[in-house]
Design a protein around this motif. Structure first.
Motif, PDB file in Angstrom:
ATOM      1  N   ASP A 240       0.826  -1.209   0.000  1.00 32.79           N
ATOM      2  CA  ASP A 240       0.000   0.000   0.000  1.00 32.79           C
ATOM      3  C   ASP A 240       0.863   1.262   0.000  1.00 32.79           C
ATOM      4  N   GLY A 241       0.626   2.135  -0.972  1.00 29.98           N
ATOM      5  CA  GLY A 241       1.412   3.344  -1.131  1.00 29.98           C
ATOM      6  C   GLY A 241       2.602   3.165  -2.048  1.00 29.98           C
ATOM      7  N   GLY A 242       2.956   1.911  -2.340  1.00 26.03           N
ATOM      8  CA  GLY A 242       4.126   1.608  -3.157  1.00 26.03           C
ATOM      9  C   GLY A 242       3.789   0.874  -4.426  1.00 26.03           C
ATOM     10  N   THR A 243       4.605  -0.130  -4.738  1.00 27.24           N
ATOM     11  CA  THR A 243       4.513  -0.840  -6.020  1.00 27.24           C
ATOM     12  C   THR A 243       4.436  -2.340  -5.784  1.00 27.24           C
ATOM     13  N   LEU A 244       3.568  -2.998  -6.543  1.00 29.40           N
ATOM     14  CA  LEU A 244       3.488  -4.460  -6.530  1.00 29.40           C
ATOM     15  C   LEU A 244       3.926  -4.970  -7.897  1.00 29.40           C
ATOM     16  N   PHE A 245       4.964  -5.807  -7.905  1.00 35.19           N
ATOM     17  CA  PHE A 245       5.475  -6.400  -9.145  1.00 35.19           C
ATOM     18  C   PHE A 245       4.950  -7.822  -9.244  1.00 35.19           C
ATOM     19  N   ILE A 246       4.099  -8.065 -10.238  1.00 35.01           N
ATOM     20  CA  ILE A 246       3.509  -9.402 -10.443  1.00 35.01           C
ATOM     21  C   ILE A 246       4.248 -10.061 -11.595  1.00 35.01           C
ATOM     22  N   ASP A 247       5.143 -10.982 -11.262  1.00 39.99           N
ATOM     23  CA  ASP A 247       5.915 -11.686 -12.279  1.00 39.99           C
ATOM     24  C   ASP A 247       5.110 -12.856 -12.821  1.00 39.99           C
ATOM     25  N   GLU A 248       5.332 -13.160 -14.098  1.00 45.87           N
ATOM     26  CA  GLU A 248       4.607 -14.242 -14.786  1.00 45.87           C
ATOM     27  C   GLU A 248       3.093 -14.065 -14.622  1.00 45.87           C
ATOM     28  N   ILE A 249       2.608 -12.868 -14.930  1.00 46.80           N
ATOM     29  CA  ILE A 249       1.177 -12.583 -14.756  1.00 46.80           C
ATOM     30  C   ILE A 249       0.327 -13.431 -15.692  1.00 46.80           C
ATOM     31  N   GLY A 250       0.916 -13.949 -16.755  1.00 43.39           N
ATOM     32  CA  GLY A 250       0.181 -14.836 -17.654  1.00 43.39           C
ATOM     33  C   GLY A 250      -0.249 -16.130 -16.984  1.00 43.39           C
ATOM     34  N   GLU A 251       0.376 -16.451 -15.833  1.00 44.75           N
ATOM     35  CA  GLU A 251       0.026 -17.658 -15.086  1.00 44.75           C
ATOM     36  C   GLU A 251      -1.072 -17.399 -14.054  1.00 44.75           C
ATOM     37  N   LEU A 252      -1.564 -16.160 -13.962  1.00 40.48           N
ATOM     38  CA  LEU A 252      -2.589 -15.846 -12.962  1.00 40.48           C
ATOM     39  C   LEU A 252      -3.852 -16.654 -13.230  1.00 40.48           C
ATOM     40  N   PRO A 253      -4.351 -17.399 -12.239  1.00 40.30           N
ATOM     41  CA  PRO A 253      -5.544 -18.231 -12.449  1.00 40.30           C
ATOM     42  C   PRO A 253      -6.728 -17.402 -12.934  1.00 40.30           C
ATOM     43  N   PRO A 254      -7.494 -17.914 -13.886  1.00 37.10           N
ATOM     44  CA  PRO A 254      -8.645 -17.162 -14.425  1.00 37.10           C
ATOM     45  C   PRO A 254      -9.617 -16.701 -13.347  1.00 37.10           C
TER      46      PRO A 254
END
Length: 484
Positions: A240-254
């Motif tokens: 919160d207030g910063g940055t979230l880096f989501i690596d391999e976002i293509g693998e995020l469950p539908p």
């Protein structure tokens, strides 16, 4: 607006209608979001639906008392700070409220400005506790990042984009093959942003089972699932207030994609097992090695979410397309006090590095462990780097000098003994396949080992090399103990 002046999300629990409505109206005009509850039962329902920064609760109410509301809040894991109000102040009541977890205690009547001041102090204490908790989480997850290195034109373009896009608060999709340094670029974007001094939190969707991704991102409440023995803050709240880096976002469950889309749209989220709405202010940086347009067309990734994370797109080149940066990368990875033999550097520069920078880092870290001195030599490099390079040279030279059925025209490295151990030289010749470097090395080492009846320590001394290097040669040349 600074944190000290930020609006608060308040719950006012009071059975005296006139006072409750007056206080709620005054606090709302001050810019705060205020929900009202006429009794303890309404208060508990509100607490189930929403997250509050501070709860102001009257102690003496018909039905469920203020102390009972406080007790239930703390047993459920609520993070809201509580201020107890009463018209009958006693030391015993104050002590009891504090034991149950109340932060403050106000005796009626009091100025509404004083109530706001107390709420502000409670909110600041809550923020500090969250920041300390989140900092501990970050310290546990943090790894020392490497510096982005590169002088090639393509990397100079990347650096310019990082500087320009970093200043924005918009989402960025970083694309590139595995190992090209997508997280390093994400850290560069964070460093160039107004959020540089705020949390930078990472999650790799491909590294977690599907069942854990939701809990990691959004958190969970105690008892939300088997094994959830306590409440857990999700990474969105940590960031919160910063940055979230989501690596391999293509693998995020539908199933989680709509939930992520909602956070991107209005900052709203719910922990797993909770009905409370929470608000966060997080910049999203995402990375993938997939073709996301194809993923959208195939129905594996939501089109509306793709456009949300792809406000800006930054494509990283593979290492084979920036060969000129390899010497600079090697020096950076090896660090001060280390050097690399020219033949080893030639092998590194000739290799295609399908695993990109990550593979190069692993290869050089391994070489540093195996090296006998502070100079990385050819024998310290992984076999695939050396053998692939030799094969490429042989193929290239065979095209120039022709080849017969028994060999190829190559500059073949040969073994010689000069009293100091094995020395490598080269002769230009058409040599049979069995007379290449590996065959000569193998033959010579086997001869020594047979002569010394398999005694590796004596064989290493005769060869003039450290015993560890002998073991590496045996491994690379696939010499089995049964051969000697």
């Amino acid at each position: 607006m600074s944190d000290s002046a930020a609006p608060m999300n308040l719950l006012l629990v009071e059975d005296e209608d006139e006072f409750r409505q007056l206080a709620a109206q005054w606090l709302s005009k001050r810019g705060h979001t205020v929900r009202e509850a006429r009794n303890g039962q309404e208060a508990l329902k509100e607490l189930e639906r929403r997250h509050f920064d501070v709860v102001v609760c009257d102690m003496n109410m018909p039905g469920i008392s203020g102390l009972e509301v406080l007790e239930r809040m703390k047993s459920s894991g609520s993070e809201a700070e509580v201020i107890i109000l009463t018209g009958q102040a006693t030391v015993e009541n104050a002590v009891e409220a504090m034991k149950l977890g109340a932060l403050d205690y106000l005796t009626k009547p009091f100025p509404l400005a004083e109530l706001e001041r107390r709420c502000r102090l409670a909110d600041e204490r809550s923020r500090l506790q969250r920041e300390n908790r989140n900092l501990r989480t970050l310290i546990q997850r943090e790894q020392r990042p490497l510096k982005i290195v590169g002088e090639s034109p393509v990397m100079q373009t990347v650096f310019r984009l990082i500087e320009r896009v970093g200043r924005s608060n918009k989402a960025v999709l970083i694309q590139g093959e595995s190992g090209t340094g997508k997280e390093l670029v994400a850290r560069g974007l964070q460093a160039a942003s107004p959020r540089a001094d705020k949390p930078f939190v990472t999650i790799n969707c491909a590294a977690l089972p599907e069942t854990l991704v939701e809990s990691e991102l959004f958190g969970h409440e105690k008892g939300a699932f088997t094994g959830a023995l306590s409440a857990k803050t999700g990474l969105f709240e940590v960031a919160d207030g910063g940055t979230l880096f989501i690596d391999e976002i293509g693998e995020l469950p539908p199933a989680l994609q709509p939930k992520l889309l909602r956070v991107l749209e209005d900052g709203s989220l719910r922990r797993l097992g909770s009905h409370q709405e929470r608000k966060v202010d997080v910049r999203i940086l995402a990375a993938t090695n997939r073709n996301m347009e194809q993923e959208v067309q195939a129905g594996r990734f939501r089109e509306d979410l793709y456009y949300r994370i792809n406000v800006f797109s930054l494509v990283l080149p593979p290492l084979r397309e920036r060969k000129g940066d390899i010497p600079l990368l090697v020096r950076s990875i090896l660090g001060e006090g280390w050097d690399i033999d020219p033949d080893a550097m030639a092998a590194v520069e000739s290799y295609r590095w399908p695993g990109n920078i990550r593979q190069l880092i692993n290869a050089l870290e391994r070489a540093k462990i195996l090296a006998d001195t502070n100079v990385v030599e050819v024998d310290d490099l992984p076999g695939e780097v050396v053998s692939r390079t030799a094969a490429s040279v042989a193929k290239s030279d065979s095209g120039k000098g022709g080849s017969g059925s028994n060999g190829a025209g190559v500059d073949a490295p040969l073994l010689s003994m000069d009293g100091r151990g094995i020395a490598l030289g080269t002769v230009s010749a058409k040599v049979p396949a069995e007379d290449t470097l590996e065959a000569k090395e193998r033959e010579h080492i086997l001869e020594i080992l047979r002569r010394e009846r398999g005694n590796k320590a004596k064989a290493a001394r005769i060869l003039g090399i450290h015993r560890r290097k002998l073991y590496r040669l045996l491994d690379r040349l696939q010499i089995d103990s049964g051969e000697f």
